[in-house]
Design an enzyme around this catalytic site. Structure first.
Site, PDB file in Angstrom:
ATOM      1  N   SER A  71       5.316   2.808   8.313  1.00 53.56           N
ATOM      2  CA  SER A  71       5.535   3.037   6.888  1.00 53.56           C
ATOM      3  C   SER A  71       4.541   4.013   6.271  1.00 53.56           C
ATOM      4  O   SER A  71       4.778   4.531   5.179  1.00 53.56           O
ATOM      5  CB  SER A  71       5.488   1.714   6.118  1.00 53.56           C
ATOM      6  OG  SER A  71       4.180   1.166   6.130  1.00 53.56           O
ATOM      7  N   LYS A  98      -0.751   0.281   2.034  1.00 51.04           N
ATOM      8  CA  LYS A  98       0.055   1.295   1.350  1.00 51.04           C
ATOM      9  C   LYS A  98      -0.871   2.182   0.530  1.00 51.04           C
ATOM     10  O   LYS A  98      -2.067   1.939   0.410  1.00 51.04           O
ATOM     11  CB  LYS A  98       1.082   0.644   0.412  1.00 51.04           C
ATOM     12  CG  LYS A  98       1.997  -0.383   1.050  1.00 51.04           C
ATOM     13  CD  LYS A  98       3.004   0.211   2.001  1.00 51.04           C
ATOM     14  CE  LYS A  98       3.878  -0.869   2.627  1.00 51.04           C
ATOM     15  NZ  LYS A  98       4.781  -0.326   3.662  1.00 51.04           N
TER      16      LYS A  98
END
Length: 278
Positions: free
Chosen positions: A42, A119
């Site tokens: 990701s 993230k």
């Protein structure tokens, strides 16, 4: 008898040494740095599956989430920070706390599952975030993106999870080149970083998210292959992340392996050792 007593004393000393070592390791991991393996794609191409880094817990101060979590599926071990420090979970205060800055790559505990996620911080409290046709908007202003060629990798199972990448050039067979479009995005404040595009996906167009007080909005750099704040928690996503759930900042890749195990030395990515996370 003296020999027996000597053996018992030796065993006791060994146990004490192990206990002290575990206590020291626990304090070090709680207060300073936490090891973290990158399990998914990701955050490509900033972070690759198999990258190993230490999370800087001193960067933002301490909350219940700073307590260690231990997950060893093979042994059935699943101990979360709330198991160690659950009595502090309801507190919004952070000891020696400071807020992360936009553009930081941050590890945080998922507000629902308690799993550690990594993230990039995109939205700050009170801001409006939206994605339109793959273009990020912050407070109704488009965030500049510049084409930067392609990101190329081989189609093959990756990491211990044996995940296969998704490709802009469609379905390709094992051993073939898998490419993604690459752009350089420059966030307000001047932080620039790579983002990847696979194609037209559902999360390329969102509604407007207004970040609540004491919460943050995170997105993965591999925008079309990231479960992040664009997906609500009730739908299995991350949603808005409370300040108290932040663990620390990812500063530098220490080690990287493209294989299933760090012992497979022929899969080590030596060019990524000690690489700064930007």
């Amino acid at each position: 008898m003296a020999e027996k007593n000597g053996i018992v004393a030796s065993v006791i000393e060994t146990v004490k040494t192990i206990v002290y070592a575990l206590l020291i390791a626990g304090v070090f991991r709680t207060l300073f740095f936490q090891p973290f393996w990158i399990p998914s794609g990701s955050m490509k191409d900033t972070l690759l599956i198999g990258d190993f880094l230490f999370v800087n817990k001193m960067a933002y101060g301490y909350s219940y989430a700073s307590c260690p979590s231990i997950l060893i599926p093979a042994l059935g071990v699943d101990i979360g920070a709330d198991d160690f420090c659950g009595m502090f979970e309801d507190s919004d205060d952070r000891l020696f706390g400071s807020d992360p800055e936009r553009g930081d790559v941050v590890v945080f505990r998922h507000p629902v599952t308690g799993r550690d996620f990594i993230k990039r911080l995109i939205g700050l409290p009170g801001e409006r975030i939206q994605v339109v046709d793959g273009q990020l908007f912050i407070n109704d202003e488009a965030v500049p993106q510049v084409e930067a060629g392609i990101f190329s990798e081989i189609m093959e199972p990756q990491g211990s999870g044996r995940q296969r990448p998704q490709c802009f050039n469609g379905a390709v067979g094992d051993g073939a080149e898998c490419i993604k479009q690459k752009f350089v995005e420059t966030l307000p404040g001047g932080i620039s970083h790579d983002i990847l595009n696979i194609g037209n996906r559902a999360l390329d167009n969102t509604g407007v998210f207004t970040v609540p007080e004491d919460h943050f909005f995170f997105m993965g750099d591999n925008r079309d292959n990231s479960t992040d704040s664009r997906v609500a928690q009730v739908a299995g996503g991350v949603g808005f992340v409370p300040r108290k759930d932040i663990v620390g900042r990812a500063d530098r890749v220490i080690f990287s392996s493209a294989g299933r195990s760090m012992l497979a030395f022929w899969t080590w990515r030596g060019d990524r050792f000690f690489e700064k996370v930007e």
